[in-house]
Design an enzyme around this catalytic site. Structure first.
Site, PDB file in Angstrom:
ATOM      1  N   ARG A 237     -18.981  -1.946 -23.095  1.00  0.00           N
ATOM      2  CA  ARG A 237     -20.207  -2.717 -22.906  1.00  0.00           C
ATOM      3  C   ARG A 237     -19.871  -4.022 -22.193  1.00  0.00           C
ATOM      4  NH1 ARG A 237     -22.487   1.365 -23.796  1.00  0.00           N
ATOM      5  NH2 ARG A 237     -24.100   1.819 -25.368  1.00  0.00           N
ATOM      6  N   GLU A 266     -27.236  -4.911 -16.446  1.00  0.00           N
ATOM      7  CA  GLU A 266     -27.018  -3.847 -15.466  1.00  0.00           C
ATOM      8  C   GLU A 266     -28.332  -3.522 -14.773  1.00  0.00           C
ATOM      9  OE1 GLU A 266     -25.254  -0.495 -17.436  1.00  0.00           O
ATOM     10  OE2 GLU A 266     -23.333  -1.486 -17.708  1.00  0.00           O
ATOM     11  N   HIS A 285     -21.660   1.960 -13.923  1.00  0.00           N
ATOM     12  CA  HIS A 285     -21.746   2.616 -15.235  1.00  0.00           C
ATOM     13  C   HIS A 285     -21.781   4.144 -15.081  1.00  0.00           C
ATOM     14  CE1 HIS A 285     -23.194   1.927 -19.634  1.00  0.00           C
ATOM     15  NE2 HIS A 285     -22.347   2.941 -19.556  1.00  0.00           N
TER      16      HIS A 285
END
Length: 324
Positions: A237, A266, A285
């Site tokens: 994270r 994000e 990601h």
């Protein structure tokens, strides 16, 4: 953890599900012939069909859930299955009712391979424009070995363990942070603190769940203790990492590079230094992704559904304190 499961009546289960259409279709073909109820309003993912026996959900949308549980929750639910490993987006009240299980380990293989790729790319200088497109660029450089280098893993869960196995197979010296070394520690060296571990490793992999204890835990104090030239790899994270502390450590040379697959938020806002910093390798990601990811998710979720309907213990149950 053993948890009493199963339905009290002999009928197909009613499943509330806001997963993607592929998982919805796979779930509908389960031998129990479940009544799968799609509900996809991300503005209120906790507003599920009241007659649902089971909830299959993902973390997306849950960060906006109210701090107080809705009136009547958990309604008719007897089990909640979260498709992701991370549970930080869910409010506490989700874990105060029926058993909650997670998708722990589904993406461990893919993420471990991403880490291996990041280590290789760093040591073999793949980010340094090694490709030759003209005679003028024909300049020999010395590449580094991966074998013999050291890597520390911050978070030794399913992802950390699989990553350790792959890195050990490459001849790397693997360390991890864990207060009590497990019996199956093998060749892994355990440290009691991240600060102690980073002082002795060439690469550090951030693989911890996001909790109050881990939020911004990779900070200026940690980087000040790091072995000069440390390579940081974050696949957990973005909130675990202090961005400003990382940028400062990069400028000082304490950290040589950072491979970041996760950030907070994000995506990062336009103009953020990570987009253009020559020592930051940023990916959107995707470390968890693989061509067989949908099948892996379905196997995990439907395996737990089989156990639930048979009255058997579920796998990867979240216990008090949001642990496993």
């Amino acid at each position: 953890m053993s948890t009493k499961t199963g339905l009290a009546v002999s009928r197909p289960p009613v499943i509330a599900c806001n997963l993607d259409p592929v998982q919805m279709e796979k779930l509908s073909t389960h031998p129990s012939q479940p009544d799968v109820r799609s509900y996809s309003d991300e503005a209120a993912v906790w507003e599920i069909p009241r007659d649902a026996d089971i909830l299959f959900t993902f973390f997306r949308g849950w960060a906006a859930a109210p701090k107080q549980k809705p009136e009547g929750w958990p309604y008719n639910l007897k089990w909640i299955q979260i498709a992701s490993a991370g549970i930080d987006a869910f409010p506490d009240w989700v874990f105060e009712g029926p058993p909650v299980t997670t998708g722990r380990g589904i993406s461990a293989e893919a993420i471990a391979e991403y880490v291996v790729a990041a280590v290789f790319a760093h040591e073999k200088k793949m980010f340094d424009d090694l490709l030759v497109h003209s005679a003028g660029k024909w300049v020999r450089r010395t590449l580094n070995l991966v074998s013999g280098k050291s890597v520390g893993i911050y978070g030794f869960g399913a992802i950390g363990r699989r990553t350790a196995q792959k890195l050990q197979a490459l001849g790397m010296n693997v360390s991890a942070v864990r207060r009590n070394a497990p019996e199956e520690s093998g060749e892994v060296r355990f440290f009691s603190s991240l600060k102690d571990m980073v002082a002795e490793v060439d690469h550090v992999v951030l693989a911890v769940p996001l909790t109050d204890a881990t939020r911004l835990s990779v900070n200026s104090e940690i980087f000040a203790s790091a072995k000069p030239g440390l390579h940081v790899i974050n696949i957990c994270r973005g909130e675990v990492l202090d961005d400003n502390a990382l940028l400062d450590a990069l400028e000082r040379g304490q950290v040589s590079a950072a491979t970041l697959d996760v950030t907070a938020p994000e995506p990062l806002p336009e103009g953020h230094p990570f987009y253009t910093h020559r020592q930051v390798r940023l990916t959107p990601h995707i470390s968890w992704s693989s061509e067989d990811n949908a099948d892996r998710i379905a196997a995990k979720l439907q395996g737990n559904l089989d156990r639930f309907l048979a009255g058997e213990p579920l796998t990867d149950v979240v216990v008090a304190g949001r642990g496993y």
